[in-house]
Every structure is written in C-alpha cells, then in structure tokens.
Design a protein around this motif. Structure first.
Motif, PDB file in Angstrom:
ATOM      1  N   ASP A 109      43.577  54.790  24.674  1.00 24.71           N
ATOM      2  CA  ASP A 109      44.613  53.825  24.091  1.00 24.71           C
ATOM      3  C   ASP A 109      45.927  54.085  24.894  1.00 24.71           C
ATOM      4  N   ASP A 151      47.282  48.065  25.816  1.00 20.21           N
ATOM      5  CA  ASP A 151      45.760  48.156  25.902  1.00 20.21           C
ATOM      6  C   ASP A 151      45.007  46.998  26.575  1.00 20.21           C
ATOM      7  N   ASP A 152      45.502  45.819  26.536  1.00 21.67           N
ATOM      8  CA  ASP A 152      45.147  44.752  27.224  1.00 21.67           C
ATOM      9  C   ASP A 152      44.754  44.977  28.700  1.00 21.67           C
ATOM     10  N   THR A 164      35.099  55.018  29.048  1.00 19.58           N
ATOM     11  CA  THR A 164      36.074  55.076  28.043  1.00 19.58           C
ATOM     12  C   THR A 164      37.447  55.115  28.658  1.00 19.58           C
ATOM     13  N   GLY A 215      44.209  48.098  29.984  1.00 16.58           N
ATOM     14  CA  GLY A 215      43.143  48.744  29.979  1.00 16.58           C
ATOM     15  C   GLY A 215      41.697  48.268  29.657  1.00 16.58           C
ATOM     16  N   ASP A 216      41.822  47.149  28.832  1.00 17.76           N
ATOM     17  CA  ASP A 216      40.668  46.313  28.776  1.00 17.76           C
ATOM     18  C   ASP A 216      40.269  45.665  30.087  1.00 17.76           C
ATOM     19  N   MET A 217      41.123  45.393  30.873  1.00 21.23           N
ATOM     20  CA  MET A 217      40.907  44.736  32.140  1.00 21.23           C
ATOM     21  C   MET A 217      40.388  45.629  32.906  1.00 21.23           C
ATOM     22  N   GLU A 236      38.625  48.305  32.231  1.00 22.27           N
ATOM     23  CA  GLU A 236      37.255  48.608  31.754  1.00 22.27           C
ATOM     24  C   GLU A 236      36.310  47.405  32.455  1.00 22.27           C
ATOM     25  N   ASN A 237      36.723  46.426  32.104  1.00 25.00           N
ATOM     26  CA  ASN A 237      35.737  45.218  32.535  1.00 25.00           C
ATOM     27  C   ASN A 237      35.600  45.052  33.995  1.00 25.00           C
ATOM     28  N   ARG A 284      33.077  47.843  34.352  1.00 25.48           N
ATOM     29  CA  ARG A 284      31.636  47.475  33.837  1.00 25.48           C
ATOM     30  C   ARG A 284      30.658  46.580  34.771  1.00 25.48           C
TER      31      ARG A 284
END
Length: 177
Positions: A139, A100-101, A136, A103-105, A107-108, A111
């Motif tokens: 997970d 998940d980390d 989106t 995936g956060d990268m 997304e950032n 963004r």
C-alpha cells in the motif's frame, strides 16, 4: 561441435517450454560411454551426448553451477520481460500515479508476464490450472517518505513455483498369476 548443435536446436524454442535433456542432435555422433564415465561427468555438473537405449541423446541439461539450463534461461527470460513490460508502462502512460491505483497498474503489467510464463510452461499451475505465483505490491501508505520523494515505488515482491521437468522416472509393481 555438439555444444553448437545443442544450442542451435534449443535456443529457438520458447524459454521455459523445453527440457534440454534427451535431445537428439543433427550431425553429431553420440559417444558410447560406460555408466561410470557418464556418472563422473554428471558429478561435475557436466552433460553428455551419448547413446542411451540405442538413441543418441543429450543427458542432464545442466550448467556448471548445477542448475538446469531451462531454469536459468526461463529466469533470464522472466527478468527481461518484466523489465521491458514495466518500462513500457512508464513510457506509454501519461502518469503512473504514486497512489494505490499506480501500484495496481504495476501489478497488472507484472501479471501479464507471469501469465505468459505460465503459458510457456516455466511457472507451474495449481490443481485449478492457475499459475502458482503471487505478486505483492505494498500500500502506498506503507512506502517511506524518502522513497515517495524520490518517486521510487519500492517493496514489490513476487514468489513463484517453477514447473520444472522430469529427467528420471521410477516405476515399480507386481505381476502375479
């Protein structure tokens, strides 16, 4: 060559920041068209450079499919910048972990580009002046084993609202004594 003058005037601008309609072109003589002539061009998704209220201006700003040039250009810009930014993430990071980390990268990095699109005027803002878009990233637990084995982070989606532009204004009112 009104098309070259139009492109030369508009292409140096930031994609999404400008409307291609109502631009005066340097070195190009505007046509004096009847409304029926202009309408015939517009009904076929064409553009004109004509005298409108005593000023030579481009009218409509569309491509042959009927979409507005600024929308096409902004979407192309968004796609290219997303590709570049995500590639930058992959080549400038030792490892994007398949968790998940990671995936956060992703997304950032996405963004960043969407915020730039908001700043450029391509993506609309809401009443709080925040960009009207969502990104989106699923997970990792919801990613298929086959995609995990292939190291393919799939299922990332986004939705955004274009800011658009105004080409016509309607006003009504009453005056009384």
């Amino acid at each position: 060559f009104p098309d070259a003058a139009w492109a030369g005037y508009m292409l140096p601008t930031i994609p999404g920041s400008t409307n291609w309609a109502f631009r005066s072109l340097i070195g190009v003589t505007a046509d004096s068209l009847l409304e029926s002539q202009s309408s015939a061009v517009f009904s076929n998704n064409g553009n004109t450079y004509e005298v409108f209220n005593s000023v030579g201006v481009t009218r409509e700003g569309k491509v042959s499919s009927g979409e507005y040039v600024d929308t096409i250009r902004g979407a192309d810009w968004l796609k290219a910048r997303l590709q570049e930014n995500l590639f930058s993430l992959l080549i400038n990071t030792d490892k994007v972990p398949f968790e998940d980390d990671g995936g956060d990268m992703v997304e950032n990095y996405m963004r960043e580009i969407f915020e730039e699109a908001v700043d450029n005027g391509f993506i609309a803002k809401d009443e709080d002046r925040q960009g009207k878009y969502t990104i989106t990233v699923p997970d990792v637990a919801d990613i298929s084993s086959a995609d995990k084995l292939a190291r393919f982070l799939s299922g990332i989606t986004f939705d955004g609202t274009l800011s658009g532009a105004v080409n016509k204004i309607g006003v009504s009112g009453n005056l009384s004594v």
